[in-house]
Design an enzyme around this catalytic site. Structure first.
Site, PDB file in Angstrom:
ATOM      1  N   TRP A 113       0.839  -1.210   0.000  1.00 44.73           N
ATOM      2  CA  TRP A 113       0.000   0.000   0.000  1.00 44.73           C
ATOM      3  C   TRP A 113       0.866   1.249   0.000  1.00 44.73           C
ATOM      4  O   TRP A 113       0.566   2.228  -0.686  1.00 44.73           O
ATOM      5  CB  TRP A 113      -0.946  -0.005   1.200  1.00 44.73           C
ATOM      6  N   ASP A 123      -1.409   6.805   6.282  1.00 42.80           N
ATOM      7  CA  ASP A 123      -2.488   5.912   5.861  1.00 42.80           C
ATOM      8  C   ASP A 123      -2.762   4.987   7.048  1.00 42.80           C
ATOM      9  O   ASP A 123      -1.961   4.116   7.357  1.00 42.80           O
ATOM     10  CB  ASP A 123      -2.038   5.117   4.624  1.00 42.80           C
ATOM     11  N   LYS A 145     -12.176  -1.466   7.255  1.00 41.42           N
ATOM     12  CA  LYS A 145     -11.487  -2.431   8.120  1.00 41.42           C
ATOM     13  C   LYS A 145     -11.809  -2.222   9.595  1.00 41.42           C
ATOM     14  O   LYS A 145     -12.158  -3.155  10.279  1.00 41.42           O
ATOM     15  CB  LYS A 145      -9.986  -2.379   7.877  1.00 41.42           C
TER      16      LYS A 145
HETATM   17  C1  LIG Z   1      -7.062  -1.816   2.579  1.00 39.42           C
HETATM   18  C2  LIG Z   1      -6.021  -0.757   2.517  1.00 39.42           C
HETATM   19  C3  LIG Z   1      -6.009   0.234   1.520  1.00 39.42           C
HETATM   20  C4  LIG Z   1      -7.001   0.240   0.374  1.00 39.42           C
HETATM   21  O1  LIG Z   1      -8.077   0.978   0.722  1.00 39.42           O
HETATM   22  P1  LIG Z   1      -9.290   1.264  -0.291  1.00 39.42           P
HETATM   23  O2  LIG Z   1     -10.251   1.925   0.634  1.00 39.42           O
HETATM   24  O3  LIG Z   1      -9.760  -0.062  -0.827  1.00 39.42           O
HETATM   25  O4  LIG Z   1      -8.788   2.156  -1.359  1.00 39.42           O
HETATM   26  C5  LIG Z   1      -5.031   1.201   1.571  1.00 39.42           C
HETATM   27  N1  LIG Z   1      -4.110   1.222   2.550  1.00 39.42           N
HETATM   28  C6  LIG Z   1      -4.092   0.289   3.526  1.00 39.42           C
HETATM   29  C7  LIG Z   1      -3.041   0.355   4.580  1.00 39.42           C
HETATM   30  C8  LIG Z   1      -5.044  -0.726   3.530  1.00 39.42           C
HETATM   31  O5  LIG Z   1      -5.019  -1.659   4.498  1.00 39.42           O
END
Ligand SMILES: *Cc1c(COP(=O)(O)O)cnc(C)c1O
Length: 334
Positions: A76, A145, A169
């Site tokens: 990511w 993030d 999540k």
């Molecule tokens: C799941 C995840 C994403 C992707 O997120 P989307 O909402 O599907 O764009 C990005 N960064 C991390 C750390 C993730 O776990």
């Protein structure tokens, strides 16, 4: 779901301009601010497009001198850096790629460019099962993030310039993205930034510039209420630490399972473990599934097992998994 507080209507059916929905989104904001102790000079935005859209929104909004630092600790983080590189000089200042992302690099301040527009990192690496136990030491605004660890442990928001997370999540249903951004970083987006990606648009209109994902916001609000009832983020953190300890102790205490990650860098949310062979890993996942222990297969580039134990996973769920692991070990040890 079908009749919100006697209105005869579901929140799904309501206009986002209604007084009822306005109260819902304002309560969501108020609760999240309280739960994460978000200072008043930060805006909380409820957006769409997932964390992935923030990979573009961040460089477009935070571009000043045209260079940013990225710490690449997983896929990511790499995707964020690749997207950043479309807009500015996205320098990879630090990475753990040399050991397949099994650790968090421990760089001192000299690794970073204090004059960068921002320093981007991924607090919890969902795929590889690592987490930053301390924050990068840079003067540049930290952009994090937090998709897979928001609200799972206490963070000092005032140390960040911007935090973003897809909701799916640790918050609620997919479709909602949360952005927490310091006010001085709003209002200087690149001229070519689409209006809908400019944080100013949403900050000025309290996330109601266009239709937000209303039902997802409603469920997130209910989740924030639930988190508060659980005792808030500090209480969740204690529970998450207890869950993680139970699982890592089981892994470390056996010669059958192993973790490839140094204790300090281990994720509380995504716990990876391996047996001695791919064949046994496959058998583990298959037999666990039959026991109702699902979604344990590791990411396809990593293999092994991954237990994602987000806030909603109770301690008893981890106990059940550990019980299964011990049985499986007894049956399959040589
Ligand atoms: C799941 C995840 C994403 C992707 O997120 P989307 O909402 O599907 O764009 C990005 N960064 C991390 C750390 C993730 O776990």
């Amino acid at each position: 779901m079908l009749d919100y507080e006697g209105s005869g209507m579901s929140v799904m059916e309501m206009t986002h301009r209604s007084k009822t929905f306005l109260e819902i989104i304002r309560e969501a904001e108020r609760l999240l601010r309280e739960l994460m102790n978000v200072p008043l000079n930060y805006k909380i935005l409820f957006l769409q497009g997932g964390a992935t859209l923030q990979f573009s929104a961040v460089p477009m909004n935070l571009y000043r001198k045209g260079k940013a630092d990225y710490i690449i600790t997983g896929q990511w983080a790499k995707k964020a850096a690749d997207e950043g590189a479309r807009y500015l000089e996205a320098r990879c200042v630090s990475t753990s790629k040399d050991k397949n992302f099994t650790y968090i690099p421990a760089d001192g301040p000299e690794a970073f460019d204090g004059d960068a527009d921002y320093c981007h990192f991924t607090t919890n690496n969902t795929v590889y099962g690592t987490r930053f136990a301390s924050l990068p030491e840079t003067r540049a605004p930290l952009v994090a993030d937090m998709s897979s660890c928001i609200l799972s442990e206490v963070y000092d928001v005032s140390k960040f310039g911007l935090i973003y997370a897809g909701a799916q999540k640790n918050i609620g249903p997919a479709g909602l993205t949360v952005v927490i951004v310091r006010e001085d970083l709003i209002g200087n987006a690149l001229p070519s930034t689409p209006l809908i990606l400019d944080y100013k648009t949403h900050a000025d209109d309290e996330s109601l510039h266009n239709t937000p994902p209303t039902y997802a916001v409603y469920i997130a609000m209910l989740m924030f209420r639930w988190l508060k009832e659980q005792g808030g983020v500090a209480a969740m953190q204690r529970q998450n630490e207890a869950k993680a300890k139970l699982l890592y102790d089981c892994i470390d205490g056996s010669s059958f399972y192993e973790s490839h990650i140094a204790p300090r860098d281990r994720s509380l949310m995504n716990i990876l473990f391996f047996t001695r062979s791919e064949e046994l890993d496959k058998k583990f996942v298959k037999e666990a599934t039959a026991e109702g222990l699902v979604s344990l297969g590791g990411y396809r580039t990593v293999g092994g097992m991954r237990a994602s134990v987000y806030n909603a996973m109770p301690y008893e769920g981890v106990e059940k998994l550990v019980g299964f692991m011990k049985d499986f070990e007894a049956k399959n040890s040589r």
